[in-house]
Design a protein around this motif. Structure first.
Motif, mmCIF file in Angstrom:
data_model
loop_
_atom_site.group_PDB
_atom_site.id
_atom_site.type_symbol
_atom_site.label_atom_id
_atom_site.label_comp_id
_atom_site.label_asym_id
_atom_site.label_seq_id
_atom_site.Cartn_x
_atom_site.Cartn_y
_atom_site.Cartn_z
ATOM 1 N N ARG A 3 0.831 -1.199 0.000
ATOM 2 C CA ARG A 3 0.000 0.000 0.000
ATOM 3 C C ARG A 3 0.876 1.263 0.000
ATOM 4 O O ARG A 3 0.658 2.192 -0.775
ATOM 5 C CB ARG A 3 -0.908 -0.029 1.234
ATOM 6 C CG ARG A 3 -2.149 0.743 1.152
ATOM 7 C CD ARG A 3 -3.136 0.494 2.299
ATOM 8 N NE ARG A 3 -2.572 0.202 3.594
ATOM 9 C CZ ARG A 3 -2.610 -0.996 4.187
ATOM 10 N NH1 ARG A 3 -3.184 -2.029 3.586
ATOM 11 N NH2 ARG A 3 -2.094 -1.176 5.374
ATOM 12 N N THR A 4 1.877 1.277 0.857
ATOM 13 C CA THR A 4 2.787 2.421 0.948
ATOM 14 C C THR A 4 3.547 2.622 -0.353
ATOM 15 O O THR A 4 3.688 3.742 -0.847
ATOM 16 C CB THR A 4 3.776 2.217 2.115
ATOM 17 O OG1 THR A 4 3.019 2.120 3.333
ATOM 18 C CG2 THR A 4 4.765 3.363 2.215
ATOM 19 N N ARG A 5 4.007 1.534 -0.941
ATOM 20 C CA ARG A 5 4.778 1.648 -2.188
ATOM 21 C C ARG A 5 3.912 2.126 -3.352
ATOM 22 O O ARG A 5 4.363 2.917 -4.166
ATOM 23 C CB ARG A 5 5.416 0.301 -2.513
ATOM 24 C CG ARG A 5 6.399 -0.141 -1.446
ATOM 25 C CD ARG A 5 7.800 -0.208 -1.959
ATOM 26 N NE ARG A 5 8.732 -0.393 -0.881
ATOM 27 C CZ ARG A 5 9.463 -1.478 -0.699
ATOM 28 N NH1 ARG A 5 9.370 -2.487 -1.529
ATOM 29 N NH2 ARG A 5 10.298 -1.536 0.302
ATOM 30 N N VAL A 6 2.686 1.640 -3.442
ATOM 31 C CA VAL A 6 1.801 2.082 -4.524
ATOM 32 C C VAL A 6 1.510 3.577 -4.359
ATOM 33 O O VAL A 6 1.576 4.334 -5.327
ATOM 34 C CB VAL A 6 0.493 1.266 -4.562
ATOM 35 C CG1 VAL A 6 -0.491 1.858 -5.559
ATOM 36 C CG2 VAL A 6 0.776 -0.182 -4.912
ATOM 37 N N LEU A 40 -5.354 -5.457 -6.683
ATOM 38 C CA LEU A 40 -4.381 -4.759 -5.852
ATOM 39 C C LEU A 40 -5.066 -4.164 -4.625
ATOM 40 O O LEU A 40 -4.559 -4.257 -3.503
ATOM 41 C CB LEU A 40 -3.696 -3.656 -6.670
ATOM 42 C CG LEU A 40 -2.656 -2.827 -5.939
ATOM 43 C CD1 LEU A 40 -1.441 -3.674 -5.603
ATOM 44 C CD2 LEU A 40 -2.253 -1.639 -6.799
ATOM 45 N N GLY A 41 -6.240 -3.581 -4.835
ATOM 46 C CA GLY A 41 -6.985 -3.011 -3.714
ATOM 47 C C GLY A 41 -7.381 -4.040 -2.679
ATOM 48 O O GLY A 41 -7.271 -3.796 -1.478
ATOM 49 N N GLN A 90 -5.751 -3.875 1.042
ATOM 50 C CA GLN A 90 -6.703 -3.612 2.119
ATOM 51 C C GLN A 90 -7.023 -4.876 2.912
ATOM 52 O O GLN A 90 -7.905 -4.869 3.760
ATOM 53 C CB GLN A 90 -7.990 -3.003 1.555
ATOM 54 C CG GLN A 90 -7.790 -1.670 0.880
ATOM 55 C CD GLN A 90 -7.218 -0.610 1.802
ATOM 56 O OE1 GLN A 90 -7.462 -0.603 3.000
ATOM 57 N NE2 GLN A 90 -6.443 0.299 1.243
ATOM 58 N N GLU A 91 -6.311 -5.954 2.585
ATOM 59 C CA GLU A 91 -6.469 -7.230 3.281
ATOM 60 C C GLU A 91 -7.899 -7.749 3.203
ATOM 61 O O GLU A 91 -8.427 -8.325 4.142
ATOM 62 C CB GLU A 91 -5.975 -7.119 4.725
ATOM 63 C CG GLU A 91 -4.510 -6.702 4.794
ATOM 64 C CD GLU A 91 -3.957 -6.629 6.192
ATOM 65 O OE1 GLU A 91 -4.184 -7.586 6.963
ATOM 66 O OE2 GLU A 91 -3.288 -5.628 6.491
#
Length: 153
Positions: free
Chosen positions: A22-25, A83-84, A88-89
């Protein structure tokens, strides 16, 4: 509907894979992130679509922990949706659009998801019946901004 905290560390130490991803995206911002058929899509655009999918599910009153079926195709919007769910698990299963409508409907019936996210072209009568039979919400999030969510009867 945000399920993770980018600054949180797992109890055992380093950030989780979803948190790191998430941080990298997010770090891409308006820079190119996904290339498809010669066109680049920015990190901001991809994250916008992942947020749209979550918003549609929330509008349909789908619990954040519910299992979701995603009818996938080789397109940026589909990659963004998956990816979402990963970042977002979310709990999701991939359903393959290249199957016949009957096979896709059988997968929906077998899976029994709380919601199905699919391209507008994947909503055959058979698939819609299966979604309604499962009592699931259906979303044409990939057709956004024409996308709509409805609660199956």
């Amino acid at each position: 509907m945000v399920h993770g905290d980018d600054n949180a560390y797992e109890r055992s130490g380093p950030p989780s894979f979803p948190s790191t991803l998430r941080t990298r995206v997010r770090s891409y911002g308006d820079a190119p992130f996904i290339e498809f058929r010669g066109a680049w899509h920015t990190g901001t655009a991809v994250l916008g679509l992942t947020e749209r999918v979550w918003a549609l599910l929330e509008e349909a009153a789908v619990p954040p922990t519910a299992a979701i079926g995603v009818v996938v195709r080789n397109r940026p919007a589909h990659a963004a949706a998956v990816l979402g769910f990963v970042t977002q698990e979310g709990s999701f299963s991939m359903l393959y659009a290249m199957q016949s409508p009957a096979a896709l409907a059988a997968d929906v019936e077998r899976l029994g998801p709380a919601a199905v996210v699919a391209d507008a072209e994947d909503w055959s009568d058979e698939v819609l019946r299966a979604v309604r039979g499962a009592g699931a919400a259906a979303s044409s999030a990939f057709a956004w901004p024409r996308g709509a969510v409805f609660r199956a009867l």
